[in-house]
Scaffold this active site. Structure first.
Site, short mmCIF file in Angstrom:
data_model
loop_
_atom_site.label_atom_id
_atom_site.label_comp_id
_atom_site.label_asym_id
_atom_site.label_seq_id
_atom_site.Cartn_x
_atom_site.Cartn_y
_atom_site.Cartn_z
N HIS A 154 0.82 -1.21 0.00
CA HIS A 154 0.00 0.00 0.00
C HIS A 154 0.86 1.27 0.00
O HIS A 154 1.93 1.31 0.60
CB HIS A 154 -0.93 0.02 1.21
CG HIS A 154 -1.98 -1.05 1.18
ND1 HIS A 154 -3.09 -0.96 0.38
CD2 HIS A 154 -2.05 -2.24 1.81
CE1 HIS A 154 -3.82 -2.05 0.54
NE2 HIS A 154 -3.22 -2.84 1.40
N ARG A 221 19.45 -11.73 4.37
CA ARG A 221 20.76 -11.38 3.82
C ARG A 221 21.45 -12.63 3.32
O ARG A 221 21.21 -13.73 3.81
CB ARG A 221 21.61 -10.69 4.89
CG ARG A 221 21.00 -9.40 5.41
CD ARG A 221 21.94 -8.71 6.40
NE ARG A 221 21.31 -7.54 7.01
CZ ARG A 221 21.23 -6.35 6.44
NH1 ARG A 221 21.73 -6.16 5.23
NH2 ARG A 221 20.65 -5.34 7.06
#
Length: 235
Positions: A154, A221
């Site tokens: 959004h 990561r």
């Protein structure tokens, strides 16, 4: 038993253990027989689609936009809403675990793009896959339980306007072949995951993942290559 083992291996690509107790085999045959009977009602990719398996309480909406290949198995309580521009497509021998939801669109007024899942991929129990921006998953992937794929978010830049009135951003999620996504991981919009990658359990993936790499964490990561790794994503 030999016939049952042969059928199982053909559908699932792995052998049935020879030492399974007779009651376990009997229950498997009974359950899968009932699921196969329910599967007669599933839409076909072609007239020669073969057996498909439908668990109890499976809900399918907008069935005209759904394509299902041979050997597909939908677990109990699965929900599929195929309303989106290109529909929902499940390749041959795809399994969808109990309680998983595959939703092509968020709301009817804003149709999504698609959900495309390749052959022999396993969608885990409780998975949530939103196809607003488009989700493509390759062949032979493993998605652990409670994995979430969201191809939309959004807009919220204006604090003086309601978030729901500021629109949304959509970008496709693309997952290559032979990818393992661990339990509880979340993949966000615009992410591309290369072939052979591993996503550790609980990770939130916001950036692309190169082929045959392991990623973990919040946000996820790079933790190194798959080669030589004895680790597990726990899911």
């Amino acid at each position: 038993m030999q016939i049952i083992a042969s059928v199982y291996e053909r559908l699932r690509g792995r052998p049935l253990p020879a030492d399974l107790p007779a009651p376990v085999v009997g229950r498997l045959v009974l359950d899968k027989g009932l699921d196969a009977f329910r599967g007669i009602s599933l839409p076909r990719r072609s007239e020669r689609a073969g057996l498909r398996f439908r668990g109890a309480r499976v809900k399918i909406r907008n069935v005209g936009r759904l394509r299902i290949g041979a050997g597909v198995a939908l677990g109990d309580g699965v929900v599929i809403d195929a309303f989106c521009r290109r529909g929902v497509s499940l390749g041959a021998n795809v399994t969808v675990g109990p309680g998983a939801r595959l939703l092509g669109s968020g709301v009817v007024s804003e149709p999504g793009e698609h959900i495309l899942i390749g052959d022999r991929t396993a969608v885990g129990a409780g998975n949530l896959i939103w196809g607003q921006g488009g989700v493509t998953i390759g062949a032979d992937c493993l998605l652990g339980p409670n994995v979430t794929l969201i191809s939309e978010d959004h807009v919220f830049a204006d604090p003086n306007a309601l978030i729901r009135q500021q629109g949304s951003r959509r970008q496709p999620i693309t997952i290559g072949d032979d990818v393992w996504i661990g339990a509880g991981a979340t993949i966000l919009k615009g992410v591309s995951i290369g072939t052979g990658a591993v996503i550790a359990a609980g990770s939130i993936v916001t950036k692309d993942v190169a082929p045959f790499r392991i990623v973990a964490g919040v946000p996820a990561r790079d933790r190194g290559p798959r080669s030589g790794s004895a680790g597990s994503s726990d899911g």
